[in-house]
Design a protein around this motif. Sequence first.
Motif, mmCIF file in Angstrom:
data_model
loop_
_atom_site.group_PDB
_atom_site.id
_atom_site.type_symbol
_atom_site.label_atom_id
_atom_site.label_comp_id
_atom_site.label_asym_id
_atom_site.label_seq_id
_atom_site.Cartn_x
_atom_site.Cartn_y
_atom_site.Cartn_z
ATOM 1 N N ALA A 238 43.455 56.475 41.733
ATOM 2 C CA ALA A 238 43.337 56.488 40.275
ATOM 3 C C ALA A 238 41.884 56.254 39.901
ATOM 4 N N GLU A 239 41.583 56.423 38.629
ATOM 5 C CA GLU A 239 40.243 56.108 38.149
ATOM 6 C C GLU A 239 39.970 54.635 38.396
ATOM 7 N N GLY A 240 38.755 54.305 38.829
ATOM 8 C CA GLY A 240 38.418 52.923 39.145
ATOM 9 C C GLY A 240 38.701 51.957 38.017
ATOM 10 N N ALA A 241 38.458 52.346 36.787
ATOM 11 C CA ALA A 241 38.677 51.446 35.659
ATOM 12 C C ALA A 241 40.140 51.081 35.502
ATOM 13 N N ASP A 242 41.043 51.957 35.944
ATOM 14 C CA ASP A 242 42.469 51.678 35.812
ATOM 15 C C ASP A 242 42.910 50.501 36.665
ATOM 16 N N LEU A 243 42.158 50.153 37.675
ATOM 17 C CA LEU A 243 42.579 49.132 38.618
ATOM 18 C C LEU A 243 42.127 47.732 38.243
ATOM 19 N N PHE A 244 41.318 47.568 37.216
ATOM 20 C CA PHE A 244 40.711 46.269 36.977
ATOM 21 C C PHE A 244 40.964 45.723 35.576
ATOM 22 N N ASP A 245 42.225 45.587 35.181
ATOM 23 C CA ASP A 245 42.492 44.896 33.933
ATOM 24 C C ASP A 245 42.609 43.395 34.236
ATOM 25 N N TRP A 246 42.658 42.574 33.230
ATOM 26 C CA TRP A 246 42.612 41.121 33.425
ATOM 27 C C TRP A 246 43.809 40.585 34.190
ATOM 28 N N GLU A 247 44.998 41.106 33.932
ATOM 29 C CA GLU A 247 46.185 40.637 34.662
ATOM 30 C C GLU A 247 46.054 40.953 36.144
ATOM 31 N N ALA A 248 45.532 42.142 36.455
ATOM 32 C CA ALA A 248 45.331 42.525 37.844
ATOM 33 C C ALA A 248 44.298 41.624 38.506
ATOM 34 N N ILE A 249 43.223 41.384 37.830
ATOM 35 C CA ILE A 249 42.178 40.511 38.382
ATOM 36 C C ILE A 249 42.732 39.110 38.630
ATOM 37 N N ARG A 250 43.513 38.604 37.694
ATOM 38 C CA ARG A 250 44.115 37.275 37.854
ATOM 39 C C ARG A 250 44.997 37.226 39.100
ATOM 40 N N SER A 251 45.835 38.242 39.300
ATOM 41 C CA SER A 251 46.728 38.244 40.460
ATOM 42 C C SER A 251 45.946 38.345 41.761
ATOM 43 N N TRP A 252 44.882 39.164 41.779
ATOM 44 C CA TRP A 252 44.108 39.300 43.010
ATOM 45 C C TRP A 252 43.390 37.994 43.357
ATOM 46 N N PHE A 253 42.881 37.285 42.348
ATOM 47 C CA PHE A 253 42.246 35.997 42.632
ATOM 48 C C PHE A 253 43.259 35.000 43.196
ATOM 49 N N ARG A 254 44.449 34.986 42.637
ATOM 50 C CA ARG A 254 45.489 34.075 43.111
ATOM 51 C C ARG A 254 45.936 34.428 44.518
ATOM 52 N N ALA A 255 45.815 35.689 44.894
ATOM 53 C CA ALA A 255 46.272 36.143 46.200
ATOM 54 C C ALA A 255 45.584 35.395 47.334
ATOM 55 N N GLY A 256 44.368 34.963 47.120
ATOM 56 C CA GLY A 256 43.632 34.266 48.174
ATOM 57 C C GLY A 256 44.352 33.048 48.704
ATOM 58 N N SER A 257 45.033 32.319 47.851
ATOM 59 C CA SER A 257 45.751 31.123 48.294
ATOM 60 C C SER A 257 47.228 31.381 48.514
ATOM 61 N N LYS A 258 47.728 32.535 48.113
ATOM 62 C CA LYS A 258 49.157 32.820 48.196
ATOM 63 C C LYS A 258 49.538 33.820 49.280
ATOM 64 N N VAL A 259 48.599 34.661 49.719
ATOM 65 C CA VAL A 259 48.904 35.708 50.682
ATOM 66 C C VAL A 259 48.424 35.297 52.065
ATOM 67 N N GLY A 260 49.365 35.308 53.020
ATOM 68 C CA GLY A 260 49.025 35.009 54.402
ATOM 69 C C GLY A 260 48.432 36.242 55.055
ATOM 70 N N ARG A 261 49.288 37.195 55.382
ATOM 71 C CA ARG A 261 48.833 38.459 55.973
ATOM 72 C C ARG A 261 48.902 39.541 54.914
ATOM 73 N N TYR A 262 47.915 40.395 54.908
ATOM 74 C CA TYR A 262 47.824 41.509 53.976
ATOM 75 C C TYR A 262 47.734 42.763 54.824
ATOM 76 N N VAL A 263 48.837 43.506 54.896
ATOM 77 C CA VAL A 263 48.940 44.656 55.777
ATOM 78 C C VAL A 263 49.025 45.926 54.938
ATOM 79 N N VAL A 264 48.253 46.933 55.328
ATOM 80 C CA VAL A 264 48.186 48.194 54.603
ATOM 81 C C VAL A 264 48.506 49.327 55.559
#
Length: 127
Positions: free
Chosen positions: A60-86
Amino acid sequence: MLILPAIAQVGTSRDDLLAYRVTGAISSAEMDQFAEHLNLVFDNHDRVDLLIIFDRYREAEGADLFDWEAIRSWFRAGSKVGRYVVVGDADHAGELLGGLSSILPVTPEIFDEEIAAWRALDARAAS
């Protein structure tokens, strides 16, 4: 279960594993809904593993990926996500993940084959 046009949650054999299949370009509205969903998950779990399966993914367009709710969840992921598999084309998925890596403090493990990712997580898809 989260089901959006481009993102669908996949049931798993583990309670602490969240899996999502991305099948198309993610709109701004979908990213916001996905981020809200992740924030609810993070509110209710101490720690989870995260599996993202890119299936017929178009960026998608880069701007579509960075709204405030998304940014908040990604910051929280640091303490909540153990393994991140893609799962997906490492070069293509790598472009998107490279952009997120500056705000997502979890390094993804990238697999070319979906079955290899499920095995690495000692899990399977469940209905």
